[in-house]
Design a protein around this motif. Structure first.
Motif, PDB file in Angstrom:
ATOM      1  N   GLN A 210       0.713  -1.358   0.355  1.00 24.96           N
ATOM      2  CA  GLN A 210       0.448  -0.295   0.734  1.00 24.96           C
ATOM      3  C   GLN A 210       0.972   1.265  -0.054  1.00 24.96           C
ATOM      4  O   GLN A 210       0.698   1.947  -0.339  1.00 24.96           O
ATOM      5  CB  GLN A 210      -1.389  -0.097   1.567  1.00 24.96           C
ATOM      6  CG  GLN A 210      -1.763   1.338   1.839  1.00 24.96           C
ATOM      7  CD  GLN A 210      -2.584   1.622   0.164  1.00 24.96           C
ATOM      8  OE1 GLN A 210      -3.528   0.534  -0.115  1.00 24.96           O
ATOM      9  NE2 GLN A 210      -3.297   2.512  -0.223  1.00 24.96           N
ATOM     10  N   GLN A 228      -0.660   3.580  -3.223  1.00 26.06           N
ATOM     11  CA  GLN A 228      -2.341   3.996  -3.674  1.00 26.06           C
ATOM     12  C   GLN A 228      -2.965   4.499  -3.415  1.00 26.06           C
ATOM     13  O   GLN A 228      -3.618   4.811  -2.158  1.00 26.06           O
ATOM     14  CB  GLN A 228      -2.615   2.120  -3.540  1.00 26.06           C
ATOM     15  CG  GLN A 228      -0.982   1.398  -4.631  1.00 26.06           C
ATOM     16  CD  GLN A 228      -2.232  -0.195  -4.427  1.00 26.06           C
ATOM     17  OE1 GLN A 228      -2.968   0.085  -5.476  1.00 26.06           O
ATOM     18  NE2 GLN A 228      -1.662  -0.931  -3.848  1.00 26.06           N
ATOM     19  N   TYR A 238      -9.858  -3.113  -8.065  1.00 25.83           N
ATOM     20  CA  TYR A 238      -9.073  -2.685  -8.194  1.00 25.83           C
ATOM     21  C   TYR A 238      -8.314  -1.886  -9.418  1.00 25.83           C
ATOM     22  O   TYR A 238      -6.976  -0.873  -9.131  1.00 25.83           O
ATOM     23  CB  TYR A 238      -7.953  -3.686  -7.757  1.00 25.83           C
ATOM     24  CG  TYR A 238      -8.454  -4.708  -6.750  1.00 25.83           C
ATOM     25  CD1 TYR A 238      -8.362  -3.738  -5.454  1.00 25.83           C
ATOM     26  CD2 TYR A 238      -8.115  -6.113  -6.740  1.00 25.83           C
ATOM     27  CE1 TYR A 238      -8.940  -4.499  -5.000  1.00 25.83           C
ATOM     28  CE2 TYR A 238      -9.056  -6.699  -5.479  1.00 25.83           C
ATOM     29  CZ  TYR A 238      -8.902  -5.848  -4.762  1.00 25.83           C
ATOM     30  OH  TYR A 238      -9.387  -6.515  -3.419  1.00 25.83           O
ATOM     31  N   TRP A 241      -7.893   1.854  -8.347  1.00 26.36           N
ATOM     32  CA  TRP A 241      -6.655   2.247  -7.412  1.00 26.36           C
ATOM     33  C   TRP A 241      -5.115   2.685  -8.261  1.00 26.36           C
ATOM     34  O   TRP A 241      -4.519   1.418  -9.272  1.00 26.36           O
ATOM     35  CB  TRP A 241      -6.265   1.412  -6.486  1.00 26.36           C
ATOM     36  CG  TRP A 241      -7.495   1.637  -5.512  1.00 26.36           C
ATOM     37  CD1 TRP A 241      -8.088   1.298  -6.002  1.00 26.36           C
ATOM     38  CD2 TRP A 241      -7.795   2.183  -4.398  1.00 26.36           C
ATOM     39  NE1 TRP A 241      -9.472   1.362  -4.862  1.00 26.36           N
ATOM     40  CE2 TRP A 241      -8.604   2.099  -3.380  1.00 26.36           C
ATOM     41  CE3 TRP A 241      -6.732   3.226  -3.816  1.00 26.36           C
ATOM     42  CZ2 TRP A 241      -8.920   2.528  -2.290  1.00 26.36           C
ATOM     43  CZ3 TRP A 241      -7.228   3.206  -2.246  1.00 26.36           C
ATOM     44  CH2 TRP A 241      -8.415   2.794  -1.476  1.00 26.36           C
ATOM     45  N   THR A 242      -4.332   3.568  -8.321  1.00 31.57           N
ATOM     46  CA  THR A 242      -2.668   3.231  -9.051  1.00 31.57           C
ATOM     47  C   THR A 242      -2.056   3.869  -7.965  1.00 31.57           C
ATOM     48  O   THR A 242      -2.311   4.587  -6.987  1.00 31.57           O
ATOM     49  CB  THR A 242      -3.172   4.374 -10.245  1.00 31.57           C
ATOM     50  OG1 THR A 242      -3.469   5.895  -9.718  1.00 31.57           O
ATOM     51  CG2 THR A 242      -3.689   4.277 -11.392  1.00 31.57           C
ATOM     52  N   TRP A 243      -0.570   3.572  -7.991  1.00 37.54           N
ATOM     53  CA  TRP A 243       0.043   4.073  -7.135  1.00 37.54           C
ATOM     54  C   TRP A 243       0.844   5.479  -7.619  1.00 37.54           C
ATOM     55  O   TRP A 243       0.835   5.952  -8.839  1.00 37.54           O
ATOM     56  CB  TRP A 243       1.876   3.323  -7.864  1.00 37.54           C
ATOM     57  CG  TRP A 243       1.708   1.757  -7.320  1.00 37.54           C
ATOM     58  CD1 TRP A 243       1.275   0.694  -7.413  1.00 37.54           C
ATOM     59  CD2 TRP A 243       2.152   1.824  -5.988  1.00 37.54           C
ATOM     60  NE1 TRP A 243       1.308  -0.085  -7.059  1.00 37.54           N
ATOM     61  CE2 TRP A 243       2.062   0.653  -6.074  1.00 37.54           C
ATOM     62  CE3 TRP A 243       2.427   2.207  -4.992  1.00 37.54           C
ATOM     63  CZ2 TRP A 243       1.994  -0.234  -4.580  1.00 37.54           C
ATOM     64  CZ3 TRP A 243       2.675   1.978  -4.069  1.00 37.54           C
ATOM     65  CH2 TRP A 243       2.640   0.648  -2.946  1.00 37.54           C
TER      66      TRP A 243
END
Length: 657
Positions: A210, A228, A238, A241-243
């Protein structure tokens, strides 16, 4: 970032926190650079998801039974609960899930459980204090009898050493509930209600799936935080959700050798602030074995008075110099003006709320909202001023201790002081000093150099002579020995002592001497972790006398008459004589003539400022390089420490010298 610190003898590991700001981010999936507003929006979406789960979890278990189970530290099978709150809640089976249709990973649920577990664990102490107060409700809540004080302290765990203002505060809170409902509350959960949930992300509960934090190899002040974040307020999968990479600039107070931990992200007025936790090596402070100590006494206009004493091998205590003072009369004056302004605004807002009374009146509603906004603004100004004053006073005290080579700071314990009989205004000023904040900042800064901070009982520190323990006579001034007052202290034992001096200077001598003679009685408070001396022992107190130095002046320098009047000599606009001829250098010298007019004064210097009119600092405490007229530092005067060599400190506040 994980790692272990190597500790040598006499060293200990200390975890501290530094503040930073997230100003920009980069989406790794698209390469888009996120502006501060967009970054705050995406972090806000994640914080809202966490806050919703925290509110549901706390609301479900906000009762005495569940809190007692969590605070007991043992699960149903008799096993000890983990120290991490989220792991303890999972062991007890207290699960939580996001709203329907929203997809989050397990680490986000961990953050919610960690925040809820901390809130539920922290209410245990308040529940015990409230239960003890309600069980021994006095006949007159405004004033307990001595027997009632003994009963209420006996009913609270650890109540013998609990400050009386804590018990009085809980009593006033319960009395307000009685006035509104006609009965006593059942417990703290009915008295307080479910707490408000803050928007934050406790990344310490996550792992590398995370959030990741890495320190630059070339520049230790640069840190890269990867975490994230959702791309929409209600992520459906999912893929939503991105870094995101967030570069952070660490303050100079974080050592290069420190081990960094995942921060806590908070949203404040559209800005993302990061509480950067780190662990580093510091000298270990000891409770006993001190020979040089700094005594600190609290005052009103003279906020702090401090000086050093030395305990010799023969048991004699001598003073190291005349001591110093930290005066902040102008800052305190503005603080109390803001307090009075806040009281007036609250009174107006309460009147508008009574006039509204649930009626739809748009005109009054708008006025009420304006007042509420102004109250928040004044409260923020008061908080900033208190923080700046606390850091400045604590930095000055620690500088005095370092310069005197003291290994301990003895501070009188005034947590329970409530002024009475001095008038409404002065009583409020004495009771609302920022003593608690200054003590906390003092411990924080002293720990960096291995200096212990110990609180001692304040009984009779200003009443007895520091050299013979005779009760002092207090007068208005040294040149008015027959006028009753409180500032100047005179020892009536003129035969063998005859000490006289400022009341506060006598107090810090008594405080330091009491601490040196009672240092074997130093214990660590279990609730706060601070070093304290609980009580005064008569046998040890008899030896807490300061021996006069042998090189003292043999002539009495007390005033015998009025000071000779000196006519004021105004500073000339032009020098009366030319400057002597000197060789030219790079530093140069201002030539003769009028004062330079090309230099622009700071913005605050153009205001009409007097001793009681100053400007509130808008940035952090920066004493070095402060210009005349800049506000705070113009009215915070302190005795500079007598340095032999100026040490290198890791604190975020400089010296006032």
């Amino acid at each position: 970032m994980s790692g272990k610190l190597r500790l040598a003898e006499g060293e200990t590991a200390r975890t501290a926190c530094a503040r930073a700001v997230l100003r920009v981010g980069v989406d790794e999936a698209t390469g888009e650079v996120l502006s501060p507003a967009v970054l705050a929006q995406r972090i806000g979406w994640c914080a809202d998801l966490v806050a919703g789960m925290v509110a549901a979890l706390v609301g479900e278990h906000w009762n005495s039974v569940d809190v007692e189970v969590l605070a007991g530290g043992v699960d149903a099978g008799g096993r000890r609960l983990p120290s991490h709150a989220w792991m303890a809640l999972r062991r007890l089976g207290w699960a939580v899930a996001p709203p329907g249709g929203v997809r989050v990973n397990d680490r986000v649920v961990r953050m919610a459980q960690e925040q809820a577990g901390r809130a539920l664990r922290s209410v245990k102490w308040r529940a015990e204090v409230t239960a003890g107060v309600l069980a021994t409700w006095p006949a007159d809540p405004r004033k307990r009898t001595p027997a009632e004080w003994e009963h209420v302290r006996a009913s609270i765990p650890g109540g013998q050493h609990l400050p009386s203002n804590v018990i009085k505060g809980r009593t006033r809170q319960a009395a307000t509930f009685v006035k509104a409902n006609g009965r006593l509350p059942v417990d703290v959960f009915e008295l307080e209600g479910v707490p408000r949930i803050g928007r934050m992300l406790l990344l310490a509960a996550c792992d590398r799936q995370q959030a990741i934090i890495e320190r630059s190899d070339t520049d230790p002040a640069r840190v890269l935080l990867r975490l994230q974040l959702p791309t929409r307020p209600d992520p459906r999968g999912y893929r939503d959700w991105t870094w995101v990479e967030c570069p952070i600039r660490l303050p100079s107070t974080v050592p290069a050798s420190a081990v960094l931990h995942l921060p806590t992200l908070r949203l404040t007025d559209g800005t993302v602030r990061a509480d950067m936790a780190y662990t580093h090596v510091v000298p270990k402070a000891r409770a006993t074995g001190h020979s040089v100590a700094l005594g600190v006494d609290w005052g009103l206009n003279t906020l702090l008075s401090a000086g050093a004493l030395r305990l010799g091998k023969d048991g004699r205590i001598t003073a190291l110099g005349a001591g110093g003072q930290f005066r902040a009369a102008g800052v305190l004056a503005k603080q109390h003006r803001l307090r009075r302004q806040s009281e007036r605004l609250h009174a107006k807002a309460d009147q508008y709320a009574r006039l509204l009374g649930g009626r739809p009146d748009e005109h009054l509603r708008v006025k009420h909202e304006v007042l509420v906004s102004e109250i928040r603004h004044v409260s923020a100004r008061r908080a900033n001023l208190n923080d700046a004053l606390a850091w400045a006073a604590a930095r000055w005290t620690v500088d005095q201790a370092i310069a005197a080579r003291a290994t301990v700071i003895y501070l009188e314990d005034l947590r329970s002081m409530e002024a009475r009989g001095m008038g409404h205004s002065l009583n409020t000023r004495l009771s609302q000093q920022v003593r608690g904040k200054i003590s906390d900042r003092m411990r924080h800064l002293a720990a960096e150099t291995g200096i212990a901070v110990v609180t001692v009982p304040a009984r009779n520190t200003s009443k007895h002579c520091p050299q013979c323990l005779t009760p002092l006579q207090h007068r208005k001034a040294p040149d008015r020995p027959t006028t009753p007052g409180w500032k100047w202290a005179i020892c009536p034992n003129t035969g063998s002592c005859g000490w006289q001096g400022d009341r506060d200077h006598g107090a810090w001598r008594r405080i330091a001497a009491r601490g040196l003679t009672h240092q074997a009685k130093t214990v660590i408070d279990k609730t706060t972790g601070a070093m304290v001396i609980r009580s005064v022992v008569d046998e040890l107190e008899a030896g807490a006398v300061v021996t006069p130095s042998s090189n003292a002046s043999r002539w009495d320098r007390s005033k015998t008459g009025p000071t000779r009047h000196k006519p004021p000599r105004p500073a000339p606009r032009r020098r009366r004589a030319p400057s002597p001829t000197r060789p030219h250098s790079r530093a140069g010298k201002r030539p003769e003539g009028h004062a330079p007019t090309d230099r622009k004064l700071p913005r605050a210097a153009h205001r009409h400022q007097s001793v009681n009119t100053i400007s509130t600092p808008t940035a952090g405490h920066r004493p070095r390089g402060a210009a005349l007229g800049a506000g705070f530092h113009l009215h915070a005067h302190a005795t500079p420490p007598r340095w032999n060599t100026i040490p290198e400190t890791q604190s975020d506040s400089g010296s006032l010298s």
